[in-house]
Write a protein that holds these residues in place. Structure first.
Motif, PDB file in Angstrom:
ATOM      1  N   GLY A  96       0.794  -1.229   0.000  1.00  0.00           N
ATOM      2  CA  GLY A  96       0.000   0.000   0.000  1.00  0.00           C
ATOM      3  C   GLY A  96       0.822   1.272   0.000  1.00  0.00           C
ATOM      4  N   PRO A  97       1.836   1.368  -0.871  1.00  0.00           N
ATOM      5  CA  PRO A  97       2.695   2.557  -0.856  1.00  0.00           C
ATOM      6  C   PRO A  97       1.998   3.783  -1.445  1.00  0.00           C
ATOM      7  CG  PRO A  97       3.219   1.226  -2.756  1.00  0.00           C
ATOM      8  CD  PRO A  97       2.190   0.448  -1.970  1.00  0.00           C
ATOM      9  N   THR A  98       2.539   4.926  -1.147  1.00  0.00           N
ATOM     10  CA  THR A  98       2.128   6.155  -1.828  1.00  0.00           C
ATOM     11  C   THR A  98       3.102   6.385  -2.965  1.00  0.00           C
ATOM     12  OG1 THR A  98       1.176   7.143   0.166  1.00  0.00           O
ATOM     13  CG2 THR A  98       1.793   8.644  -1.617  1.00  0.00           C
ATOM     14  N   LEU A  99       2.601   6.359  -4.182  1.00  0.00           N
ATOM     15  CA  LEU A  99       3.447   6.508  -5.360  1.00  0.00           C
ATOM     16  C   LEU A  99       3.446   7.959  -5.832  1.00  0.00           C
ATOM     17  CD1 LEU A  99       2.356   3.379  -7.446  1.00  0.00           C
ATOM     18  CD2 LEU A  99       4.265   3.578  -5.837  1.00  0.00           C
ATOM     19  N   THR A 100       4.568   8.364  -6.393  1.00  0.00           N
ATOM     20  CA  THR A 100       4.658   9.680  -7.019  1.00  0.00           C
ATOM     21  C   THR A 100       4.780   9.482  -8.520  1.00  0.00           C
ATOM     22  OG1 THR A 100       5.745  10.668  -5.092  1.00  0.00           O
ATOM     23  CG2 THR A 100       5.944  11.834  -7.187  1.00  0.00           C
ATOM     24  N   TYR A 121      -5.561  16.649 -10.363  1.00  0.00           N
ATOM     25  CA  TYR A 121      -4.824  15.641  -9.594  1.00  0.00           C
ATOM     26  C   TYR A 121      -4.403  16.146  -8.216  1.00  0.00           C
ATOM     27  CZ  TYR A 121      -4.250  13.217 -14.107  1.00  0.00           C
ATOM     28  OH  TYR A 121      -4.458  12.583 -15.308  1.00  0.00           O
ATOM     29  N   SER A 122      -4.605  17.431  -7.965  1.00  0.00           N
ATOM     30  CA  SER A 122      -4.109  18.055  -6.724  1.00  0.00           C
ATOM     31  C   SER A 122      -2.609  17.815  -6.581  1.00  0.00           C
ATOM     32  CB  SER A 122      -4.854  17.498  -5.501  1.00  0.00           C
ATOM     33  OG  SER A 122      -6.227  17.806  -5.573  1.00  0.00           O
ATOM     34  N   GLY A 123      -1.916  17.879  -7.718  1.00  0.00           N
ATOM     35  CA  GLY A 123      -0.479  17.657  -7.734  1.00  0.00           C
ATOM     36  C   GLY A 123       0.294  18.961  -7.733  1.00  0.00           C
ATOM     37  N   SER A 124       1.519  18.899  -8.234  1.00  0.00           N
ATOM     38  CA  SER A 124       2.374  20.085  -8.268  1.00  0.00           C
ATOM     39  C   SER A 124       3.205  20.059  -9.544  1.00  0.00           C
ATOM     40  CB  SER A 124       3.297  20.120  -7.049  1.00  0.00           C
ATOM     41  OG  SER A 124       4.141  18.979  -7.030  1.00  0.00           O
ATOM     42  N   THR A 125       3.754  21.210  -9.891  1.00  0.00           N
ATOM     43  CA  THR A 125       4.614  21.302 -11.068  1.00  0.00           C
ATOM     44  C   THR A 125       5.928  21.967 -10.692  1.00  0.00           C
ATOM     45  OG1 THR A 125       3.623  23.421 -11.702  1.00  0.00           O
ATOM     46  CG2 THR A 125       2.684  21.425 -12.685  1.00  0.00           C
ATOM     47  N   TYR A 132       3.838  16.425 -10.875  1.00  0.00           N
ATOM     48  CA  TYR A 132       3.917  15.332  -9.905  1.00  0.00           C
ATOM     49  C   TYR A 132       2.554  15.103  -9.267  1.00  0.00           C
ATOM     50  CZ  TYR A 132       8.932  16.101 -10.333  1.00  0.00           C
ATOM     51  OH  TYR A 132      10.199  16.243 -10.828  1.00  0.00           O
ATOM     52  N   TRP A 133       2.196  13.829  -9.179  1.00  0.00           N
ATOM     53  CA  TRP A 133       0.928  13.447  -8.555  1.00  0.00           C
ATOM     54  C   TRP A 133       1.207  12.341  -7.546  1.00  0.00           C
ATOM     55  CZ3 TRP A 133      -3.543  10.359 -11.292  1.00  0.00           C
ATOM     56  CH2 TRP A 133      -4.649  10.300 -10.432  1.00  0.00           C
ATOM     57  N   LYS A 134       0.975  12.621  -6.272  1.00  0.00           N
ATOM     58  CA  LYS A 134       1.150  11.613  -5.229  1.00  0.00           C
ATOM     59  C   LYS A 134      -0.191  10.961  -4.948  1.00  0.00           C
ATOM     60  CE  LYS A 134       5.192  13.225  -2.682  1.00  0.00           C
ATOM     61  NZ  LYS A 134       5.744  13.548  -1.345  1.00  0.00           N
ATOM     62  N   ILE A 135      -0.205   9.625  -5.004  1.00  0.00           N
ATOM     63  CA  ILE A 135      -1.456   8.915  -4.788  1.00  0.00           C
ATOM     64  C   ILE A 135      -1.171   7.555  -4.161  1.00  0.00           C
ATOM     65  CG2 ILE A 135      -1.411   8.088  -7.182  1.00  0.00           C
ATOM     66  CD1 ILE A 135      -4.516   8.139  -7.075  1.00  0.00           C
ATOM     67  N   VAL A 200       1.951  11.773 -22.552  1.00  0.00           N
ATOM     68  CA  VAL A 200       3.185  12.381 -22.042  1.00  0.00           C
ATOM     69  C   VAL A 200       4.024  11.307 -21.349  1.00  0.00           C
ATOM     70  CG1 VAL A 200       2.125  14.646 -21.741  1.00  0.00           C
ATOM     71  CG2 VAL A 200       2.105  13.013 -19.843  1.00  0.00           C
ATOM     72  N   PRO A 201       5.354  11.475 -21.333  1.00  0.00           N
ATOM     73  CA  PRO A 201       6.206  10.511 -20.633  1.00  0.00           C
ATOM     74  C   PRO A 201       5.868  10.451 -19.144  1.00  0.00           C
ATOM     75  CG  PRO A 201       7.517  11.877 -22.105  1.00  0.00           C
ATOM     76  CD  PRO A 201       6.156  12.498 -22.048  1.00  0.00           C
ATOM     77  N   LEU A 202       5.890   9.233 -18.611  1.00  0.00           N
ATOM     78  CA  LEU A 202       5.572   9.003 -17.197  1.00  0.00           C
ATOM     79  C   LEU A 202       6.689   8.192 -16.554  1.00  0.00           C
ATOM     80  CD1 LEU A 202       3.673   8.783 -14.678  1.00  0.00           C
ATOM     81  CD2 LEU A 202       2.696   6.744 -15.758  1.00  0.00           C
ATOM     82  N   THR A 203       7.097   8.608 -15.352  1.00  0.00           N
ATOM     83  CA  THR A 203       8.086   7.871 -14.572  1.00  0.00           C
ATOM     84  C   THR A 203       7.572   7.705 -13.149  1.00  0.00           C
ATOM     85  OG1 THR A 203       9.924   8.806 -15.851  1.00  0.00           O
ATOM     86  CG2 THR A 203      10.470   7.810 -13.727  1.00  0.00           C
ATOM     87  N   VAL A 204       7.723   6.494 -12.615  1.00  0.00           N
ATOM     88  CA  VAL A 204       7.360   6.225 -11.224  1.00  0.00           C
ATOM     89  C   VAL A 204       8.570   5.590 -10.554  1.00  0.00           C
ATOM     90  CG1 VAL A 204       5.770   5.080  -9.644  1.00  0.00           C
ATOM     91  CG2 VAL A 204       4.963   5.831 -11.895  1.00  0.00           C
ATOM     92  N   GLN A 205       9.077   6.238  -9.516  1.00  0.00           N
ATOM     93  CA  GLN A 205      10.252   5.728  -8.803  1.00  0.00           C
ATOM     94  C   GLN A 205       9.802   4.823  -7.669  1.00  0.00           C
ATOM     95  OE1 GLN A 205      13.418   8.543  -8.075  1.00  0.00           O
ATOM     96  NE2 GLN A 205      13.879   7.617  -6.096  1.00  0.00           N
ATOM     97  N   LEU A 206      10.329   3.600  -7.644  1.00  0.00           N
ATOM     98  CA  LEU A 206       9.949   2.631  -6.622  1.00  0.00           C
ATOM     99  C   LEU A 206      11.011   2.472  -5.544  1.00  0.00           C
ATOM    100  CD1 LEU A 206       8.418  -0.130  -8.926  1.00  0.00           C
ATOM    101  CD2 LEU A 206       7.217   1.677  -7.693  1.00  0.00           C
ATOM    102  N   ILE A 207      12.266   2.810  -5.877  1.00  0.00           N
ATOM    103  CA  ILE A 207      13.362   2.742  -4.914  1.00  0.00           C
ATOM    104  C   ILE A 207      13.801   4.156  -4.589  1.00  0.00           C
ATOM    105  CG2 ILE A 207      15.648   1.817  -4.411  1.00  0.00           C
ATOM    106  CD1 ILE A 207      15.269  -0.165  -6.659  1.00  0.00           C
TER     107      ILE A 207
END
Length: 208
Positions: A96-100, A121-125, A132-135, A200-207
């Motif tokens: 149940g992580p919070t992903l960015t 998305y209530s994100g930031s730029t 960035y969208w944290k969810i 658009v390009p999407l990246t999600v960092q897991l580490i």
């Protein structure tokens, strides 16, 4: 008298600092102690039997120990074996992580890029048209075969299969994305986001 008292105070302070500062030898001993404590786990992960290696990774990921979990996750995501990579991703999602989610608007972003990321998305730029969208990832649904949004009414959020890792938000077609695990342990791909014409390009960092 004052000079003597001041000198005594300096001596006490210097002695106290020296007592609190570990020597290089003490630090080296602590390093050896920590490395030797983790080496057996590394040996389990690198077992030549792929099934034993996979089992060790899964057990460590479910151990509840932050250090072991990180070690196993890093091992799995950086593995050249796609089965191991997928298992690592799924185990991480089950926690149940919070992903960015990082969206790249490019040099000439869509006029709606910022308003979608910030407004919907209530994100930031950041400068460079990066959004960035944290969810947070919700629980796994065996019926739907996916990880739900925290708000289950929104349905599937993350789906993992042999073709990749998919992100969706069906409500108002807010998000549709496909990613793959890269050699660096990142999720990378393209996303169709709300009111933005082109993916658009999407990246999600897991580490971390």
């Amino acid at each position: 008298m004052l000079r003597k008292t001041y000198a005594t105070l300096l001596f006490v302070l210097a002695t106290s600092v020296a007592a609190q500062t570990p020597t290089p030898e003490e630090i080296a001993a602590l390093v050896d102690q920590r490395v030797s404590a983790l080496n057996p786990y590394g040996e389990l992960l690198n077992d030549p039997d792929p099934e034993r290696s996979l089992a060790a990774m899964q057990i460590m990921l479910e151990s509840g120990n932050a250090e072991l979990t990180r070690m196993a996750l890093e091992f799995g995501l950086l593995s050249p074996n796609p089965v191991v990579r997928r298992a690592a991703v799924e185990a991480h999602l089950k926690s149940g992580p919070t992903l960015t989610l990082k969206f790249e608007g490019g040099d000439d972003p869509d006029p709606n890029f910022t308003s979608t990321v910030v407004g919907y998305y209530s994100g930031s730029t950041e400068p460079g048209n990066q959004g960035y969208w944290k969810i947070k990832v919700g629980e796994y649904s065996a019926d739907d075969g996916c990880y739900l949004h925290v708000n289950a009414r929104s349905g599937c959020f993350v789906t993992v299969n042999s073709d990749g890792v998919y992100f969706t938000h069906d409500q108002y077609k807010m998000l549709a994305a496909r990613t793959d695990v890269t050699d660096e342990g990142l999720l990378k791909g393209f996303a169709k986001i709300y009111k933005v014409a082109e993916p658009v390009p999407l990246t999600v960092q897991l580490i971390d």
